[in-house]
Scaffold this motif. Structure first.
Motif, PDB file in Angstrom:
ATOM      1  N   TRP A  43       0.841  -1.205   0.000  1.00 44.36           N
ATOM      2  CA  TRP A  43       0.000   0.000   0.000  1.00 44.36           C
ATOM      3  C   TRP A  43       0.875   1.253   0.000  1.00 44.36           C
ATOM      4  O   TRP A  43       0.603   2.211  -0.721  1.00 44.36           O
ATOM      5  CB  TRP A  43      -0.916  -0.018   1.215  1.00 44.36           C
ATOM      6  N   PRO A 102      -0.975   8.055  -4.671  1.00 36.04           N
ATOM      7  CA  PRO A 102      -2.263   8.491  -4.110  1.00 36.04           C
ATOM      8  C   PRO A 102      -3.433   8.179  -5.048  1.00 36.04           C
ATOM      9  O   PRO A 102      -4.519   7.806  -4.583  1.00 36.04           O
ATOM     10  CB  PRO A 102      -2.086  10.001  -3.919  1.00 36.04           C
ATOM     11  N   GLU A 103      -3.222   8.274  -6.347  1.00 35.09           N
ATOM     12  CA  GLU A 103      -4.276   7.969  -7.313  1.00 35.09           C
ATOM     13  C   GLU A 103      -4.649   6.479  -7.270  1.00 35.09           C
ATOM     14  O   GLU A 103      -5.827   6.131  -7.362  1.00 35.09           O
ATOM     15  CB  GLU A 103      -3.851   8.366  -8.727  1.00 35.09           C
ATOM     16  N   GLN A 104      -3.642   5.624  -7.157  1.00 34.64           N
ATOM     17  CA  GLN A 104      -3.905   4.190  -7.060  1.00 34.64           C
ATOM     18  C   GLN A 104      -4.644   3.868  -5.762  1.00 34.64           C
ATOM     19  O   GLN A 104      -5.572   3.058  -5.759  1.00 34.64           O
ATOM     20  CB  GLN A 104      -2.595   3.399  -7.126  1.00 34.64           C
ATOM     21  N   GLN A 105      -4.226   4.489  -4.677  1.00 34.13           N
ATOM     22  CA  GLN A 105      -4.907   4.261  -3.404  1.00 34.13           C
ATOM     23  C   GLN A 105      -6.377   4.665  -3.490  1.00 34.13           C
ATOM     24  O   GLN A 105      -7.258   3.958  -3.003  1.00 34.13           O
ATOM     25  CB  GLN A 105      -4.205   5.012  -2.277  1.00 34.13           C
ATOM     26  N   GLU A 106      -6.653   5.795  -4.131  1.00 43.98           N
ATOM     27  CA  GLU A 106      -8.031   6.249  -4.275  1.00 43.98           C
ATOM     28  C   GLU A 106      -8.834   5.296  -5.155  1.00 43.98           C
ATOM     29  O   GLU A 106     -10.002   5.008  -4.871  1.00 43.98           O
ATOM     30  CB  GLU A 106      -8.076   7.665  -4.848  1.00 43.98           C
ATOM     31  N   ALA A 107      -8.222   4.782  -6.221  1.00 42.37           N
ATOM     32  CA  ALA A 107      -8.910   3.821  -7.089  1.00 42.37           C
ATOM     33  C   ALA A 107      -9.274   2.558  -6.303  1.00 42.37           C
ATOM     34  O   ALA A 107     -10.370   2.013  -6.460  1.00 42.37           O
ATOM     35  CB  ALA A 107      -8.036   3.472  -8.293  1.00 42.37           C
ATOM     36  N   ARG A 131      -9.750   2.377  -3.003  1.00 42.50           N
ATOM     37  CA  ARG A 131     -10.822   2.739  -2.064  1.00 42.50           C
ATOM     38  C   ARG A 131     -12.185   2.729  -2.757  1.00 42.50           C
ATOM     39  O   ARG A 131     -13.171   2.265  -2.193  1.00 42.50           O
ATOM     40  CB  ARG A 131     -10.565   4.118  -1.458  1.00 42.50           C
ATOM     41  N   HIS A 132     -12.222   3.240  -3.967  1.00 43.51           N
ATOM     42  CA  HIS A 132     -13.470   3.267  -4.725  1.00 43.51           C
ATOM     43  C   HIS A 132     -13.959   1.837  -5.011  1.00 43.51           C
ATOM     44  O   HIS A 132     -15.137   1.518  -4.818  1.00 43.51           O
ATOM     45  CB  HIS A 132     -13.281   4.052  -6.023  1.00 43.51           C
ATOM     46  N   LYS A 149     -15.323  -0.029  -1.961  1.00 46.90           N
ATOM     47  CA  LYS A 149     -16.697   0.311  -1.587  1.00 46.90           C
ATOM     48  C   LYS A 149     -17.676  -0.654  -2.264  1.00 46.90           C
ATOM     49  O   LYS A 149     -18.580  -1.187  -1.625  1.00 46.90           O
ATOM     50  CB  LYS A 149     -17.030   1.747  -1.956  1.00 46.90           C
ATOM     51  N   TRP A 180      -9.007  -3.712  -9.243  1.00 45.66           N
ATOM     52  CA  TRP A 180      -9.422  -2.365  -8.836  1.00 45.66           C
ATOM     53  C   TRP A 180      -8.973  -1.294  -9.830  1.00 45.66           C
ATOM     54  O   TRP A 180      -9.315  -0.124  -9.682  1.00 45.66           O
ATOM     55  CB  TRP A 180      -8.943  -2.026  -7.420  1.00 45.66           C
TER      56      TRP A 180
END
Length: 97
Positions: A14, A19-24, A26-27, A30, A62
């Motif tokens: 992780w 940051p973009e990969q982490q946000e992807a 997280r999406h 969900k 993801w």
């Protein structure tokens, strides 16, 4: 609500993500959680399937080259799935899922 556990290797992976990969992730997570709650299987877009050559390790897509591996653990709350996140990154994580 499903419960989750993160192994050290997942945490190291992780930290290497942008940051973009982490946000992807997280999406996508969900939708993964929503599908676990519903109990009707996973949506096609997550491409959840068993990792080849394993009995209990699963993968989830993801991003186009974003994968996470996980397995079910013992229930922490009665009637709720418990997911142990193992690895996250690109296809290279399949060398040691």
């Amino acid at each position: 609500m499903p419960t989750f556990e993160l192994v050290q290797r997942f945490l190291r992976d992780w930290a290497r993500l942008t940051p973009e990969q982490q946000e992807a992730f997280r999406h996508a997570r969900k939708g993964f959680v929503d599908d676990l709650r519903a109990g009707n299987g996973f949506r096609k877009g997550l491409r959840v399937k068993r990792v080849q050559g394993t009995r209990d390790v699963w993968e989830m897509t993801w991003a186009p080259d974003g994968r996470a591996t996980w397995q079910y653990g013992d229930e922490q709350k009665p009637g709720e799935a418990h997911v142990i996140w193992r690895r996250i990154g690109t296809h290279t994580i399949f060398d040691m899922p």
